[in-house]
Write a protein that holds these residues in place. Structure first.
Motif, PDB file in Angstrom:
ATOM      1  N   ILE A   1      -1.310   2.308   5.649  1.00 43.92           N
ATOM      2  CA  ILE A   1      -0.269   1.712   4.822  1.00 43.92           C
ATOM      3  C   ILE A   1      -0.544   0.215   4.714  1.00 43.92           C
TER       4      ILE A   1
ATOM      5  N   MET B   1       1.174  -3.349   3.069  1.00 48.22           N
ATOM      6  CA  MET B   1       2.393  -3.918   2.494  1.00 48.22           C
ATOM      7  C   MET B   1       2.105  -5.311   1.960  1.00 48.22           C
TER       8      MET B   1
ATOM      9  N   VAL C   1      -2.292   3.668   1.005  1.00 52.80           N
ATOM     10  CA  VAL C   1      -1.199   3.485   0.056  1.00 52.80           C
ATOM     11  C   VAL C   1      -0.705   2.054   0.206  1.00 52.80           C
TER      12      VAL C   1
ATOM     13  N   ALA D   1       9.485   2.499  -7.080  1.00 48.96           N
ATOM     14  CA  ALA D   1       9.393   3.756  -6.337  1.00 48.96           C
ATOM     15  C   ALA D   1      10.753   4.162  -5.783  1.00 48.96           C
TER      16      ALA D   1
ATOM     17  N   VAL E   1       1.421   0.905  -5.261  1.00 49.39           N
ATOM     18  CA  VAL E   1       2.747   1.309  -5.726  1.00 49.39           C
ATOM     19  C   VAL E   1       3.684   0.106  -5.762  1.00 49.39           C
ATOM     20  N   ASP E   2       4.460   0.001  -6.835  1.00 50.91           N
ATOM     21  CA  ASP E   2       5.549  -0.975  -6.889  1.00 50.91           C
ATOM     22  C   ASP E   2       6.719  -0.370  -6.120  1.00 50.91           C
ATOM     23  N   SER E   3       7.012  -0.903  -4.944  1.00 53.84           N
ATOM     24  CA  SER E   3       8.005  -0.266  -4.075  1.00 53.84           C
ATOM     25  C   SER E   3       9.404  -0.278  -4.683  1.00 53.84           C
TER      26      SER E   3
ATOM     27  N   PHE F   1       1.924  -0.770  -0.846  1.00 54.03           N
ATOM     28  CA  PHE F   1       3.260  -0.998  -1.393  1.00 54.03           C
ATOM     29  C   PHE F   1       3.421  -2.479  -1.706  1.00 54.03           C
ATOM     30  N   THR F   2       3.723  -2.793  -2.970  1.00 60.66           N
ATOM     31  CA  THR F   2       3.988  -4.176  -3.361  1.00 60.66           C
ATOM     32  C   THR F   2       5.498  -4.399  -3.445  1.00 60.66           C
TER      33      THR F   2
ATOM     34  N   PRO G   1       9.175   1.966   2.820  1.00 59.99           N
ATOM     35  CA  PRO G   1       7.887   2.672   2.808  1.00 59.99           C
ATOM     36  C   PRO G   1       7.636   3.473   4.081  1.00 59.99           C
TER      37      PRO G   1
ATOM     38  N   VAL H   1       7.483  -5.604  -1.281  1.00 60.59           N
ATOM     39  CA  VAL H   1       8.127  -5.140  -0.050  1.00 60.59           C
ATOM     40  C   VAL H   1       8.913  -6.294   0.569  1.00 60.59           C
TER      41      VAL H   1
END
Length: 246
Positions: free
Chosen positions: A198, A200, A173, A152, A147-149, A175-176, A184, A178
């Protein structure tokens, strides 16, 4: 321009493709469903035939039930629908995104299910990860979502977080983009269903609150030091089909 490189992320087009193909497969009258979707996309038999490299009479035979569509034909038929829509500026796909509640996929860079369960160590290796807490994971991981944080934060509602879990909550999941990790982890905290791990990427400074939430939720948190989000996606895709060799 290839249709998957245009306006909509590949995950959006994939979900729509699966929705259409699934309806054809389970129908007792697949030909009628083929015709229905062709008409929804406003495409003629000739247009679809040209994109599929067949004659319009072949399309007619399938729609009238004189032939039964196999998986290869259905895949090519759906691709033809999307290619026609792409050439017109995506009017039908835009409507389907709203109808099928797929707006959240605009923040998703990639989403896959693993062909087999992978261990936490395998995942850490795949994302070039460093554990940020001491939480261990006994069960296997069966999928991932990248996911592109930043997107998001702008586009996702609280309920959309559940959609990021795909077919199973036993997934990672990632998260990019970040910065501190707080957003997140707050999303994790308020969600009724939690991911198994998770990850990151791009973390500049770890927020103590993020680590506290991870400990409270007993969720492993991994820092990825991969060079880019693209590298993470490529390595996870390799892991999704076979054990990653390094």
């Amino acid at each position: 321009m290839r249709f998957e490189e245009a306006l909509w992320p590949q995950q959006v087009l994939r979900r729509i493709s699966i929705h259409i193909a699934g309806e054809v497969v389970v129908s007792k009258s697949p030909g009628s469903v083929l015709r229905k979707w062709r008409e929804i996309f406003g495409a003629s038999q000739l247009e679809i035939a040209r994109h599929m490299g067949v004659t319009s009479s072949v399309i007619s035979d399938y729609e009238k039930g004189r032939r039964n569509p196999g998986s290869s034909f259905i895949r090519r038929f759906v691709e033809a629908l999307l290619e026609v829509d792409a050439s017109r500026g995506w009017p039908t796909v835009s409507k389907l995104v709203r109808m099928l509640n797929l707006n959240y996929l605009g923040a998703v860079l990639d989403m896959e299910e693993f062909e087999y369960g992978v261990g936490l160590d395998e995942l850490i290796d795949a994302v070039k990860g460093i554990p940020l807490n001491s939480m261990l994971l006994d069960s296997k991981i069966y999928g991932y979502t990248v996911v592109d944080s930043l997107k998001a934060i702008v586009s996702l509602s609280g309920s959309d977080f559940l959609n990021l879990l795909g077919a199973t909550s036993q997934r990672a999941v990632v998260f990019t983009n970040v910065s501190t990790g707080r957003s997140p982890m707050i999303a994790l905290r308020v969600s009724t269903i939690k991911p198994a791990v998770i990850v990151m990427h791009g973390l500049k400074k770890v927020d103590p609150l993020a680590l506290w939430i991870a400990e409270t939720e007993r969720t492993p948190v991994i820092l990825s030091v991969a060079g880019s989000a693209r590298e993470i996606v490529d390595r996870l895709r390799r892991l999704s089909s076979s054990p990653l060799s390094t």
